[in-house]
Design a protein around this motif. Structure first.
Motif, mmCIF file in Angstrom:
data_model
loop_
_atom_site.group_PDB
_atom_site.id
_atom_site.type_symbol
_atom_site.label_atom_id
_atom_site.label_comp_id
_atom_site.label_asym_id
_atom_site.label_seq_id
_atom_site.Cartn_x
_atom_site.Cartn_y
_atom_site.Cartn_z
ATOM 1 N N PRO A 68 0.871 -1.216 -0.153
ATOM 2 C CA PRO A 68 0.053 0.025 0.102
ATOM 3 C C PRO A 68 1.016 1.192 0.394
ATOM 4 N N ASP A 69 1.850 1.256 0.664
ATOM 5 C CA ASP A 69 2.855 2.555 0.563
ATOM 6 C C ASP A 69 3.465 2.604 -0.743
ATOM 7 N N ILE A 70 3.921 1.549 -1.577
ATOM 8 C CA ILE A 70 4.420 1.829 -2.779
ATOM 9 C C ILE A 70 3.188 2.608 -3.760
ATOM 10 N N GLU A 71 1.752 1.938 -3.591
ATOM 11 C CA GLU A 71 0.630 2.234 -4.289
ATOM 12 C C GLU A 71 0.336 3.861 -3.971
ATOM 13 N N LYS A 72 0.456 4.266 -2.702
ATOM 14 C CA LYS A 72 0.333 5.558 -2.403
ATOM 15 C C LYS A 72 1.355 6.523 -2.936
ATOM 16 N N CYS A 73 2.662 5.914 -3.184
ATOM 17 C CA CYS A 73 3.594 6.994 -3.827
ATOM 18 C C CYS A 73 3.602 7.073 -5.097
ATOM 19 N N LEU A 74 2.704 5.907 -5.868
ATOM 20 C CA LEU A 74 2.671 6.059 -7.124
ATOM 21 C C LEU A 74 1.379 7.093 -7.581
ATOM 22 N N GLU A 75 0.426 7.055 -6.676
ATOM 23 C CA GLU A 75 -0.585 8.103 -6.857
ATOM 24 C C GLU A 75 -0.267 9.343 -6.580
ATOM 25 N N ILE A 76 0.579 9.623 -5.722
ATOM 26 C CA ILE A 76 1.233 11.097 -5.437
ATOM 27 C C ILE A 76 1.926 11.391 -6.757
ATOM 28 N N VAL A 77 2.795 10.594 -7.297
ATOM 29 C CA VAL A 77 3.554 11.063 -8.354
ATOM 30 C C VAL A 77 2.805 11.193 -9.528
ATOM 31 N N ALA A 78 1.625 10.450 -9.643
ATOM 32 C CA ALA A 78 0.690 10.623 -10.976
ATOM 33 C C ALA A 78 -0.135 11.952 -10.815
ATOM 34 N N THR A 79 -0.443 12.249 -9.315
ATOM 35 C CA THR A 79 -1.107 13.533 -9.114
ATOM 36 C C THR A 79 -0.143 14.733 -9.201
ATOM 37 N N LEU A 80 1.409 14.658 -9.068
ATOM 38 C CA LEU A 80 2.105 15.819 -9.270
ATOM 39 C C LEU A 80 2.187 16.158 -10.693
ATOM 40 N N GLU A 81 2.438 14.843 -11.466
ATOM 41 C CA GLU A 81 2.252 14.985 -13.021
ATOM 42 C C GLU A 81 1.180 15.571 -13.557
ATOM 43 N N ALA A 82 0.053 15.076 -12.978
ATOM 44 C CA ALA A 82 -1.320 15.682 -13.480
ATOM 45 C C ALA A 82 -1.520 17.264 -13.207
ATOM 46 N N LYS A 83 -0.944 17.583 -12.045
ATOM 47 C CA LYS A 83 -0.777 19.239 -11.727
ATOM 48 C C LYS A 83 -0.108 19.692 -12.547
ATOM 49 N N LYS A 84 1.034 19.360 -12.953
ATOM 50 C CA LYS A 84 2.085 19.905 -13.667
ATOM 51 C C LYS A 84 1.478 20.064 -14.886
ATOM 52 N N ASN A 85 1.109 18.964 -15.667
ATOM 53 C CA ASN A 85 0.458 19.251 -16.943
ATOM 54 C C ASN A 85 -0.680 19.920 -17.103
ATOM 55 N N ALA A 86 -1.388 20.270 -15.916
ATOM 56 C CA ALA A 86 -2.484 21.243 -16.056
ATOM 57 C C ALA A 86 -2.209 22.583 -15.658
ATOM 58 N N GLY A 87 -0.790 22.717 -15.335
ATOM 59 C CA GLY A 87 -0.087 24.042 -15.026
ATOM 60 C C GLY A 87 -0.740 24.616 -13.662
ATOM 61 N N GLU A 88 -1.137 23.699 -12.829
ATOM 62 C CA GLU A 88 -1.613 24.079 -11.630
ATOM 63 C C GLU A 88 -0.705 23.721 -10.237
ATOM 64 N N ALA A 89 -0.687 24.536 -9.434
ATOM 65 C CA ALA A 89 0.137 24.273 -8.303
ATOM 66 C C ALA A 89 -0.620 23.293 -7.249
ATOM 67 N N LEU A 90 0.263 22.328 -6.733
ATOM 68 C CA LEU A 90 -0.205 21.318 -5.751
ATOM 69 C C LEU A 90 0.013 21.886 -4.414
ATOM 70 N N ILE A 91 -1.109 21.913 -3.661
ATOM 71 C CA ILE A 91 -1.185 22.383 -2.429
ATOM 72 C C ILE A 91 -1.133 21.080 -1.507
ATOM 73 N N ALA A 92 -0.159 20.767 -0.606
ATOM 74 C CA ALA A 92 -0.188 19.458 0.195
ATOM 75 C C ALA A 92 0.259 19.847 1.593
ATOM 76 N N ASP A 93 -0.475 19.175 2.524
ATOM 77 C CA ASP A 93 -0.004 19.185 4.075
ATOM 78 C C ASP A 93 0.909 18.082 4.274
ATOM 79 N N PHE A 94 2.145 18.224 4.812
ATOM 80 C CA PHE A 94 2.703 16.936 5.227
ATOM 81 C C PHE A 94 3.506 17.276 6.575
ATOM 82 N N GLU A 95 3.886 15.937 7.245
ATOM 83 C CA GLU A 95 4.049 15.946 8.385
ATOM 84 C C GLU A 95 5.492 16.295 8.625
#
Length: 188
Positions: A68-95
């Motif tokens: 599940p950790d690897i799958e979550k990382c894949l989702e995050i990378v895909a989200t980053l690429e999608a935001k970049k391709n859309a020209g949007e900034a990603l707002i994220a909360d991190f610990e």
């Protein structure tokens, strides 16, 4: 693990197979063991199986947590690429620390950093990170599948060994009764 006193049964990835004992007398004769030695050998083998089972179960838990950790990382990378391709900034909360979070704005991300373990982090392009994570996910799933097969094989060996212990013990009890009855009938 100790070598079997009789012909070896099948083996799987270093786990020796248990021999099903159909005829206890023949087993004892061929192995050159008496009942107590045979029972001691079988009990030792059973303990070895239990030890290996504990190790495999720990590996299974680790893999089941890792996937599940690897799958979550894949989702995050895909989200980053999608935001970049859309020209949007990603707002994220991190610990930042345990229970302390911060908000970040990620823009124009061409790369990501991945923890590889042993306190090692490397920077990858999003495409490289996706490839690496997918490969790691495939390897983890394949390892889990092999591990589950090993566990099933091991459980079969435990069952066979437990049945053999019971058969040897019951055979010994039966032989003692026969000897006891025979000696009682010959006594005047």
């Amino acid at each position: 693990m100790a070598a079997s006193p009789s012909s070896a049964a099948t083996e799987r990835r270093g786990i020796p197979g248990a021999q099903f004992v159909e005829d206890v007398q023949t087993y004892l004769t061929q192995s050159g063991l008496d009942v107590s030695s045979a029972l001691a050998f079988l009990q030792e083998r059973l303990q070895q199986y239990k030890f290996v089972e504990m190790k495999l179960l720990a590996q299974q838990r680790d893999l089941q947590a890792k996937i599940p950790d690897i799958e979550k990382c894949l989702e995050i990378v895909a989200t980053l690429e999608a935001k970049k391709n859309a020209g949007e900034a990603l707002i994220a909360d991190f610990e930042v620390s345990e229970g302390i979070y911060s908000r970040a704005r990620v823009e124009d991300n061409d790369s990501v950093c991945l923890w590889l373990g042993a306190n090692v982090m490397l920077e990858y392009s999003c495409e490289e990170a996706t490839d690496l994570l997918q490969k790691n996910l495939q390897n983890a799933k394949a390892s889990l599948e092999v591990l589950l097969t090993d566990l099933q094989f091991l459980r079969d060996q435990v069952t066979i060994t437990q049945v053999t212990i019971a058969r040897v013990y019951n055979w010994d009890v039966h032989q003692r009764r026969i000897r006891s009855t025979a000696s009682a009938s010959t006594d005047p």
